[in-house]
Every structure is written in structure tokens, then in C-alpha cells.
Design a protein around this motif. Sequence first.
Motif, PDB file in Angstrom:
ATOM      1  N   LEU A   1     -44.071  11.141  21.529  1.00  0.00           N
ATOM      2  CA  LEU A   1     -43.604  12.597  21.701  1.00  0.00           C
ATOM      3  C   LEU A   1     -43.546  12.875  20.643  1.00  0.00           C
ATOM      4  O   LEU A   1     -43.714  14.476  20.233  1.00  0.00           O
ATOM      5  N   GLY A   2     -42.603  12.373  19.856  1.00  0.00           N
ATOM      6  CA  GLY A   2     -42.348  12.908  18.292  1.00  0.00           C
ATOM      7  C   GLY A   2     -41.681  12.091  17.357  1.00  0.00           C
ATOM      8  O   GLY A   2     -40.672  11.386  17.647  1.00  0.00           O
ATOM      9  N   ALA A   3     -42.626  11.549  16.376  1.00  0.00           N
ATOM     10  CA  ALA A   3     -42.296  10.325  15.444  1.00  0.00           C
ATOM     11  C   ALA A   3     -41.101  10.801  14.449  1.00  0.00           C
ATOM     12  O   ALA A   3     -40.759  11.956  14.455  1.00  0.00           O
ATOM     13  N   ILE A   4     -40.284   9.865  13.956  1.00  0.00           N
ATOM     14  CA  ILE A   4     -38.949  10.216  13.259  1.00  0.00           C
ATOM     15  C   ILE A   4     -39.641   9.740  11.839  1.00  0.00           C
ATOM     16  O   ILE A   4     -39.983   8.609  11.559  1.00  0.00           O
ATOM     17  N   ASP A   5     -39.679  10.586  10.915  1.00  0.00           N
ATOM     18  CA  ASP A   5     -39.900  10.369   9.647  1.00  0.00           C
ATOM     19  C   ASP A   5     -39.300  11.121   8.486  1.00  0.00           C
ATOM     20  O   ASP A   5     -38.195  11.615   8.865  1.00  0.00           O
ATOM     21  N   ASP A   6     -39.415  11.039   7.401  1.00  0.00           N
ATOM     22  CA  ASP A   6     -38.859  11.492   6.209  1.00  0.00           C
ATOM     23  C   ASP A   6     -37.367  11.295   6.036  1.00  0.00           C
ATOM     24  O   ASP A   6     -36.555  12.378   5.967  1.00  0.00           O
TER      25      ASP A   6
ATOM     26  N   LEU B   1     -34.652   3.380  14.440  1.00  0.00           N
ATOM     27  CA  LEU B   1     -35.426   4.187  15.175  1.00  0.00           C
ATOM     28  C   LEU B   1     -36.625   4.558  14.873  1.00  0.00           C
ATOM     29  O   LEU B   1     -37.624   4.637  16.232  1.00  0.00           O
ATOM     30  N   ALA B   2     -37.079   4.567  13.696  1.00  0.00           N
ATOM     31  CA  ALA B   2     -38.529   5.054  13.361  1.00  0.00           C
ATOM     32  C   ALA B   2     -39.546   3.721  13.756  1.00  0.00           C
ATOM     33  O   ALA B   2     -40.695   4.152  13.994  1.00  0.00           O
ATOM     34  N   ASP B   3     -39.164   2.890  13.709  1.00  0.00           N
ATOM     35  CA  ASP B   3     -39.767   1.633  14.031  1.00  0.00           C
ATOM     36  C   ASP B   3     -39.684   1.216  15.427  1.00  0.00           C
ATOM     37  O   ASP B   3     -40.489   0.325  15.922  1.00  0.00           O
TER      38      ASP B   3
ATOM     39  N   ILE C   1     -25.871   1.434   6.148  1.00  0.00           N
ATOM     40  CA  ILE C   1     -25.818   1.354   7.802  1.00  0.00           C
ATOM     41  C   ILE C   1     -26.630   2.447   8.364  1.00  0.00           C
ATOM     42  O   ILE C   1     -27.425   2.249   9.176  1.00  0.00           O
ATOM     43  N   VAL C   2     -26.302   3.641   7.842  1.00  0.00           N
ATOM     44  CA  VAL C   2     -26.996   4.862   8.718  1.00  0.00           C
ATOM     45  C   VAL C   2     -28.588   4.662   8.152  1.00  0.00           C
ATOM     46  O   VAL C   2     -29.361   4.913   9.177  1.00  0.00           O
ATOM     47  N   GLU C   3     -28.975   4.359   7.048  1.00  0.00           N
ATOM     48  CA  GLU C   3     -30.375   4.211   6.642  1.00  0.00           C
ATOM     49  C   GLU C   3     -30.983   2.954   7.616  1.00  0.00           C
ATOM     50  O   GLU C   3     -32.114   3.395   7.996  1.00  0.00           O
ATOM     51  N   ASP C   4     -30.180   1.763   7.913  1.00  0.00           N
ATOM     52  CA  ASP C   4     -30.739   0.957   8.672  1.00  0.00           C
ATOM     53  C   ASP C   4     -30.879   1.460  10.184  1.00  0.00           C
ATOM     54  O   ASP C   4     -32.058   0.987  10.716  1.00  0.00           O
ATOM     55  N   TYR C   5     -30.128   2.148  10.467  1.00  0.00           N
ATOM     56  CA  TYR C   5     -30.015   2.734  11.972  1.00  0.00           C
ATOM     57  C   TYR C   5     -31.300   3.652  12.013  1.00  0.00           C
ATOM     58  O   TYR C   5     -32.076   3.525  12.972  1.00  0.00           O
ATOM     59  N   LEU C   6     -31.659   4.772  11.349  1.00  0.00           N
ATOM     60  CA  LEU C   6     -32.617   5.454  11.426  1.00  0.00           C
ATOM     61  C   LEU C   6     -34.065   4.935  11.203  1.00  0.00           C
ATOM     62  O   LEU C   6     -34.775   5.425  11.884  1.00  0.00           O
ATOM     63  N   THR C   7     -33.999   3.803  10.250  1.00  0.00           N
ATOM     64  CA  THR C   7     -35.200   3.063  10.131  1.00  0.00           C
ATOM     65  C   THR C   7     -35.677   2.376  11.394  1.00  0.00           C
ATOM     66  O   THR C   7     -36.724   2.265  11.753  1.00  0.00           O
TER      67      THR C   7
END
Length: 493
Positions: A252-257, A220-222, A212-218
Motif C-alpha cells: 500500500l505504501g513502501a518505506i523509503d529514503d 521494515l522496508a524489507d 538500532i533505529v536504522e536497522d529497525y527501519l531497514t
Amino acid sequence: MTETPENPQPTPPAETGPQTPEAPGTGDHGFDAVTSSAAAQPSAGEASGPGTSDPEADAPAVEVPATAAPGAAASDATPYGAEAPAQTYPDSAPVYPGSAQPDPSATQYPGAQPYPGSAQPDPSAAYPAGYPGAAPYATAGYDPNAPAYDPNATAGVPPYAGYPAAPTPKKGLSKGAVFGIVGGAVAVILLIAAAIIVPALLRGPAVTASDIVEDYLTALADGDAEAALEHIDTYGDDSLLTDEVLQASLALGAIDDIEVEEQTEGDSYESTVPVTFTIGGETISREFQVYNYGDDDWQIVDGLIALSGFYGFEGLGLTVNGAEAPESAYVFPGTYELALGVEEFAIEGDTTTFVVASDADAEPLWDLRPTLTEEGTATFRSLVRASVEECVAMKTLATPCGMDLTDIDLTGYTPVEGTVTRTITAEGQSTLDSMTAEVSSGAVVTSYDTIDVEMTLQGEQGGTRADFEVWFGGYLDSPKVDFAAETPTVVWE
């Protein structure tokens, strides 16, 4: 049917109407004298007149009709054709009141024991209709119309008196029925198993808190706010949880890694998931708390950050990543830029852009305050000077800026309207040039500096006027300017 001694042919008795039983006799034993259709008559050798004292002689003799197959002669060779004299038993058991009386004419089966006190059947006589154990006639006489006993008959014969009828054996299930029942049970079991196993196979592996956490951050990154919201508990104002605000954050600041570790703490109902990711190149390390609401419905409970430091910005058009911000709101982890819609104001501090990935990152926003820009301060001073100069030019006892001399004490003289002269001193001019502007509330700016103005006026007493110089009183009020108004003006309070 061939007549044999073992199977004689019955001769139907003569048809007669039913006989009414006689009242019990006066004999010692009280048996009913039940007769056949031909009434029993005393023999020639028997006396029936009074004076007879033999108790056995008092009992009427019962004549049992002999029955034989048609055409059969009575002889010694025919055991069922000879007649036997009726017998009585003086020592027979007494008759109970209301009990059924045995029928002396009824024929018993060979070898059966006779009823005590009843007439003995002739062993050589053919048996009339009846069956073993048949209930004796209680009130009716012998029925000559009853069919003769057929020893070969089985259908319709009641069970022997005194013994319960043998139960009819139950017919067992056929093989086809057994196979059908077994097959149906197997089919039900297979259906139940399919209902349990197939959905489990279709669902695949169980969803974990880390998934669930990984899907959430992914999401956001998309830049997909709607997909991200499926994995978190939402609460409070959600006006900043949109695709537009999120995509501006990524600009302003991409979410990566993104790196999500397996849950380290918790159980099947709540878990702690450590993660690392970057926002605009800045490495973020934090943990997410995830709760299971049942059926693998995991939800992140701390996936949003509260931005609650927007007090004092009323009327200034505060925006977050271009969207109007309420006093308190929630945002996704990301980068956020604050701006004001009134050009005379700015946000106090060194920056208006903030990286927010946890509640701790939002704490600096609590101290944010709007401030007047240099241009705004100059505008404020200019507006105040213009208003002061306009008031100073007035000759009235009172002005919109204050400096009211209506009730001034002139030692017995009354102030005369239209005789006031006001002049801004050099000190007053300097104050107007450097006046301190303070943001009091939202877009309202005020100043508490004192502007020095000299004032004179005339007073009148008894028709005589005199000039007076004001040393005390008649001060200016405090100026306020609302820059949120369509046309900002000075209001003196």
C-alpha cells in the motif's frame, strides 16, 4: 687414627651395670657422691671413724679415673695421661632441692670453668665421652658404656647447652624454578589480556542507539517483521506484527529514503534519535526513544503504534491488511487498510486506508464506527416489513411483533380470542418504506420508528358480543436484526 696429644685415642671404660645413686651425705654441702663403676674408696692415710670434725674431711673424696690412649704412659710429657687429686670447695653454692647433681667424674673441656663444689678434673687425664654443655646426670651414675669424646666428630653432636641450635639454612629456588614461576605469571597475564582484548576486537565498534533505529527501519522496508522485532520492546497484542501484515503495508505504501541522525539527547542508558523516511511518498519526521538495557542491548521503546479504536466492530469481521483485528492491537509504522467481513456494513468515514507512523497518526482511528450500507439498510427494511405484515395478518390477541390486546380494557367486556383485525395504515406504509436503521451494537441493527396499525376486536359479556375499535395500546415492539447471524431475521423487543 694416629695418636697425638691433641687427638688422643679414647679407651672405653669397663662395662658395668648402672649404679643406684646414694642418698645425700651429711656434709655441709649435701653433694651426691657419684662414682664410676669402681666404687670410690678412702685412701690409707684418711681416717673414717667418728670424731672427725673437719667438714672438708667429712665429704667423701671422689676418685676420677684416668683415661688415656691405649699404650700411652703417664708422664709429664703427656698432658692428658696424669692423674690429679680430687678437689672440693668448701665455699661452693648450696644444692637446690630436686636439681640435677653434677657428675664429678665427668670430664670438662680444657679451659672450661668447673662446677662449684665439684671434683676438679686432672688436666693431664684424657677426657671420657661427652660434649660441651651436656646436661649433668641427675639420678643415674656415670655410664661407662658411653662412647669417648671425639673432637673431630660433628654429625649427631647436639648443640651446646644453653644456646639454641643454629637454624638450618633454607635452600634457595633454582634458576629453573624462578624462570618457571616468572613464565607462568607472564602466561596468566597474557591470557587475561587476551580474554579482554580479543572479544573487544571481534565485537568491533560499540553499537549506538542510531544504529538500532536504522536497522529497525531497514527491516521494515524489507518486510522482515522478525528482524524488526529484535530491536523493539513488544507489549500488548502482537497479532498484527507479522510478515504478511507488514508486506501488505509495503504494497500500500513502501518505506523509503531512510535517514537516521546521530542521537541528540540522552546518555549511555537512554537516547533520542531523530529520523526521516517516507511511507508511500509521504515524508515522515519523528523521533525514537531508545533505552540501553546493558551490554549495548539497545531497544526502541516507542517503535510500535497502538490501534485501540476498534470498539463496536464485534461480529463484523474487522480486518487490518487482511488479518483479523482484535479490539486493540499494535502495528509497525506503515500503511493499513481496514475492512469488514459483513457486506451490509461499512466503516464510517471518508477512507479506510491510513498511514500510521506515530501515536498521533492513530488518533483518528479512535472515532471509527461501523455503519450500515445502503444495501444493508434496504435489507433491514425489507425484513422488517415482511415481519410486520406477517404479524398484522394474525387474528390472535398477541403476535410476535407485539400489538398485544390480551389485557385491553373493554369496559366490562372480555376480549375474545381470534377476533382481532389489524391493518397497516398509509402512514404506517410510509414509515416502513423510510424506516431509519441504526447500528446498536456490532452487527445488530434496530429501528425506533413507530409503525401505525389499526386494530379492531370483539368483546363478550354475559354471552353477548360487541365490536370494539382500539384507540390506545397494542403497539408494535422495536425490530432488531443481527446481520452476523447465518440467517438474519427480525427479533421484536
